[in-house]
Design a protein around this motif. Structure first.
Motif, PDB file in Angstrom:
ATOM      1  N   THR A 127       0.612  -1.031  -0.255  1.00 32.35           N
ATOM      2  CA  THR A 127      -0.226  -0.367   0.218  1.00 32.35           C
ATOM      3  C   THR A 127       0.885   1.292  -0.400  1.00 32.35           C
ATOM      4  O   THR A 127       2.086   1.406   0.680  1.00 32.35           O
ATOM      5  CB  THR A 127      -1.165   0.126   1.488  1.00 32.35           C
ATOM      6  N   GLU A 128       0.757   1.655  -0.627  1.00 36.15           N
ATOM      7  CA  GLU A 128       1.347   3.531  -0.826  1.00 36.15           C
ATOM      8  C   GLU A 128       0.967   4.085   0.847  1.00 36.15           C
ATOM      9  O   GLU A 128      -0.784   5.093   0.052  1.00 36.15           O
ATOM     10  CB  GLU A 128       1.198   4.460  -2.391  1.00 36.15           C
ATOM     11  N   GLU A 129       1.200   5.301   1.134  1.00 37.58           N
ATOM     12  CA  GLU A 129       0.903   5.658   2.461  1.00 37.58           C
ATOM     13  C   GLU A 129       1.816   6.771   1.546  1.00 37.58           C
ATOM     14  O   GLU A 129       2.800   7.229   1.254  1.00 37.58           O
ATOM     15  CB  GLU A 129       1.200   5.557   3.350  1.00 37.58           C
ATOM     16  N   THR A 130       0.872   8.314   1.634  1.00 35.59           N
ATOM     17  CA  THR A 130       1.985   9.288   1.620  1.00 35.59           C
ATOM     18  C   THR A 130       2.046  10.746   2.920  1.00 35.59           C
ATOM     19  O   THR A 130       0.685   9.979   3.518  1.00 35.59           O
ATOM     20  CB  THR A 130       0.467  10.887   0.568  1.00 35.59           C
ATOM     21  N   TYR A 131       3.049  11.390   2.214  1.00 29.42           N
ATOM     22  CA  TYR A 131       2.368  12.075   3.772  1.00 29.42           C
ATOM     23  C   TYR A 131       2.647  14.100   3.252  1.00 29.42           C
ATOM     24  O   TYR A 131       3.191  13.686   2.604  1.00 29.42           O
ATOM     25  CB  TYR A 131       3.781  11.973   4.959  1.00 29.42           C
ATOM     26  N   THR A 132       2.050  14.915   4.401  1.00 25.36           N
ATOM     27  CA  THR A 132       2.883  16.231   4.027  1.00 25.36           C
ATOM     28  C   THR A 132       3.066  16.747   5.848  1.00 25.36           C
ATOM     29  O   THR A 132       2.459  16.437   6.309  1.00 25.36           O
ATOM     30  CB  THR A 132       1.378  16.889   4.059  1.00 25.36           C
ATOM     31  N   ASP A 133       4.142  17.435   5.901  1.00 25.36           N
ATOM     32  CA  ASP A 133       4.521  17.509   7.458  1.00 25.36           C
ATOM     33  C   ASP A 133       5.151  19.095   7.460  1.00 25.36           C
ATOM     34  O   ASP A 133       5.985  19.606   6.186  1.00 25.36           O
ATOM     35  CB  ASP A 133       5.757  16.969   8.007  1.00 25.36           C
ATOM     36  N   PHE A 134       5.138  19.625   7.978  1.00 28.14           N
ATOM     37  CA  PHE A 134       6.516  20.981   8.612  1.00 28.14           C
ATOM     38  C   PHE A 134       7.329  20.708   9.373  1.00 28.14           C
ATOM     39  O   PHE A 134       6.947  20.133  10.475  1.00 28.14           O
ATOM     40  CB  PHE A 134       5.556  22.129   9.045  1.00 28.14           C
ATOM     41  N   ALA A 135       8.761  21.193   8.963  1.00 24.11           N
ATOM     42  CA  ALA A 135       9.401  20.591   9.810  1.00 24.11           C
ATOM     43  C   ALA A 135      10.501  22.138  10.111  1.00 24.11           C
ATOM     44  O   ALA A 135      10.456  23.408   9.326  1.00 24.11           O
ATOM     45  CB  ALA A 135      10.986  19.976   9.351  1.00 24.11           C
ATOM     46  N   LEU A 136      11.612  22.223  11.195  1.00 29.59           N
ATOM     47  CA  LEU A 136      11.746  23.710  11.428  1.00 29.59           C
ATOM     48  C   LEU A 136      13.326  22.920  11.717  1.00 29.59           C
ATOM     49  O   LEU A 136      13.595  21.784  12.586  1.00 29.59           O
ATOM     50  CB  LEU A 136      11.713  24.470  12.934  1.00 29.59           C
ATOM     51  N   GLY A 137      14.517  23.892  10.959  1.00 37.17           N
ATOM     52  CA  GLY A 137      15.761  22.982  11.705  1.00 37.17           C
ATOM     53  C   GLY A 137      17.055  24.430  11.274  1.00 37.17           C
ATOM     54  O   GLY A 137      16.284  25.161  11.389  1.00 37.17           O
ATOM     55  N   ILE A 138      17.939  23.719  11.658  1.00 40.64           N
ATOM     56  CA  ILE A 138      18.940  24.772  11.407  1.00 40.64           C
ATOM     57  C   ILE A 138      20.623  23.315  10.746  1.00 40.64           C
ATOM     58  O   ILE A 138      20.291  22.390  10.273  1.00 40.64           O
ATOM     59  CB  ILE A 138      19.993  24.649  12.511  1.00 40.64           C
ATOM     60  N   SER A 139      21.247  24.870   9.749  1.00 43.18           N
ATOM     61  CA  SER A 139      22.029  24.068   8.839  1.00 43.18           C
ATOM     62  C   SER A 139      23.201  24.805   8.864  1.00 43.18           C
ATOM     63  O   SER A 139      23.272  26.510   9.068  1.00 43.18           O
ATOM     64  CB  SER A 139      21.983  24.695   7.242  1.00 43.18           C
ATOM     65  N   VAL A 140      24.547  24.370   8.233  1.00 38.67           N
ATOM     66  CA  VAL A 140      25.523  25.094   8.776  1.00 38.67           C
ATOM     67  C   VAL A 140      26.284  24.494   6.735  1.00 38.67           C
ATOM     68  O   VAL A 140      26.353  23.975   6.622  1.00 38.67           O
ATOM     69  CB  VAL A 140      26.806  24.615   9.413  1.00 38.67           C
ATOM     70  N   GLY A 141      26.684  25.963   6.150  1.00 35.56           N
ATOM     71  CA  GLY A 141      27.808  25.821   5.035  1.00 35.56           C
ATOM     72  C   GLY A 141      28.365  27.101   4.926  1.00 35.56           C
ATOM     73  O   GLY A 141      29.451  27.492   5.915  1.00 35.56           O
ATOM     74  N   GLY A 142      29.308  26.607   3.707  1.00 34.07           N
ATOM     75  CA  GLY A 142      30.034  27.600   3.205  1.00 34.07           C
ATOM     76  C   GLY A 142      29.842  28.409   1.531  1.00 34.07           C
ATOM     77  O   GLY A 142      29.556  27.553   1.092  1.00 34.07           O
ATOM     78  N   LYS A 143      29.873  29.874   2.062  1.00 33.28           N
ATOM     79  CA  LYS A 143      29.476  30.062  -0.069  1.00 33.28           C
ATOM     80  C   LYS A 143      30.394  30.724  -0.511  1.00 33.28           C
ATOM     81  O   LYS A 143      31.950  31.458   0.699  1.00 33.28           O
ATOM     82  CB  LYS A 143      28.540  30.979   0.235  1.00 33.28           C
ATOM     83  N   PHE A 144      30.684  30.483  -1.585  1.00 34.42           N
ATOM     84  CA  PHE A 144      32.212  31.002  -2.391  1.00 34.42           C
ATOM     85  C   PHE A 144      31.820  31.441  -3.823  1.00 34.42           C
ATOM     86  O   PHE A 144      30.900  30.983  -4.515  1.00 34.42           O
ATOM     87  CB  PHE A 144      33.308  30.572  -2.191  1.00 34.42           C
ATOM     88  N   VAL A 145      32.382  32.874  -3.811  1.00 33.64           N
ATOM     89  CA  VAL A 145      31.651  33.651  -4.489  1.00 33.64           C
ATOM     90  C   VAL A 145      33.186  34.438  -5.748  1.00 33.64           C
ATOM     91  O   VAL A 145      33.850  35.223  -5.395  1.00 33.64           O
ATOM     92  CB  VAL A 145      30.816  34.999  -4.739  1.00 33.64           C
ATOM     93  N   THR A 146      32.974  33.536  -6.714  1.00 32.56           N
ATOM     94  CA  THR A 146      34.441  34.753  -7.652  1.00 32.56           C
ATOM     95  C   THR A 146      33.184  36.440  -7.944  1.00 32.56           C
ATOM     96  O   THR A 146      32.891  37.093  -7.961  1.00 32.56           O
ATOM     97  CB  THR A 146      34.335  34.205  -9.345  1.00 32.56           C
ATOM     98  N   GLN A 147      34.903  37.337  -7.983  1.00 35.37           N
ATOM     99  CA  GLN A 147      34.584  38.302  -8.473  1.00 35.37           C
ATOM    100  C   GLN A 147      33.134  38.946  -9.935  1.00 35.37           C
ATOM    101  O   GLN A 147      32.917  39.741  -9.690  1.00 35.37           O
ATOM    102  CB  GLN A 147      35.646  39.751  -9.342  1.00 35.37           C
TER     103      GLN A 147
END
Length: 183
Positions: A127-147
Motif C-alpha cells: 500500500t502506498e501512504e503519503t505524508y505532508t509535514d512542516f519542519a524547523l531546523g538548522i544548517s551550516v555551510g560555506g559560500k564562495f563567490v567569484t568577482q
C-alpha cells in the motif's frame, strides 16, 4: 487542508520579508542569487533550485524548492517528493555575504512510502501512504563567490517535523553542493 494553509502562510511570510528587504541599502552590491543543487540532481534525481536575497553584508533570506524527478527514488527522507524551504542565513566573514554561514529554516515537505505485508501463504501486497509535514531546523555551510558572480556553496543541516503525521519522518535532511550566479 493543512498543506494548503502551511504553504500559503510560508509564501506570505517570505513575500513580506522580501518586501522589507527592498528598502535596505545595497552599497551597489548585487543582491540576488539563483542556484541549483548539483549534488541532489546527480545523486538523488532531485531538482533543487533556490533563490536568495541578500539583506546586507552579513545576512540573507532565501527559498528553495525541491521535487523528485526520479522513479523509485528510495534513498533519502522517506521518499520525499516535494519540499519548499524558506531560510534565513547569517554569514561570518569579512566578504560580502559569503564564507561560513549558519542557517535557520522551515520546510514544508511531502512524500510517499510503500508498506509491504505478507499473508500466511507468502503472498505480498503493498500500500502506498503519503505524508505532508512542516519542519524547523538548522544548517551550516560555506559560500564562495567569484568577482564575476559565480557561486559555489556546500551545506548540511537537519530539521524536525512538527505536525507528527503518521507516515512522515521525524527528521528531515537538508544539504548539498549548489552552483549559481549572483546578480
Amino acid at each position: 487542508m493543512h498543506m494548503k494553509t502551511l504553504l500559503s502562510s510560508s509564501l506570505i511570510l517570505f513575500a513580506l520579508f522580501l518586501g522589507q528587504s527592498q528598502d535596505i541599502s545595497s552599497d551597489s552590491q548585487p543582491q540576488d542569487e539563483l542556484k541549483i543543487n548539483a549534488f541532489n540532481l546527480i545523486a538523488f534525481s532531485y531538482v533543487d533550485v533556490s533563490y536568495e536575497r541578500l539583506l546586507n553584508e552579513e545576512s540573507s533570506l532565501g527559498v528553495g524548492i525541491l521535487f523528485n524527478i526520479g522513479e523509485d527514488n528510495e534513498v533519502l527522507d522517506y521518499f520525499r517528493t516535494f519540499s519548499i524551504t524558506p531560510y534565513y542565513r547569517q554569514y561570518f566573514s569579512k566578504q560580502y555575504a559569503e564564507g561560513f554561514f549558519v542557517e535557520g529554516f522551515g520546510m514544508l515537505n511531502s512524500g510517499e512510502d510503500y508498506y509491504y505485508t505478507f499473508d500466511n501463504q507468502g503472498s505480498e501486497s503493498s500500500t502506498e501512504e503519503t505524508y505532508t509535514d512542516f519542519a524547523l531546523g538548522i544548517s551550516v555551510g560555506g559560500k564562495f563567490v567569484t568577482q564575476r558572480g559565480f557561486i559555489a556553496e556546500i551545506y548540511t543541516g537537519l530539521g524536525r517535523n512538527l505536525l507528527g503525521g503518521e507516515f512522515a519522518p521525524e527528521i528531515v535532511g537538508r544539504g548539498g553542493i549548489s552552483l549559481g550566479y549572483r546578480f
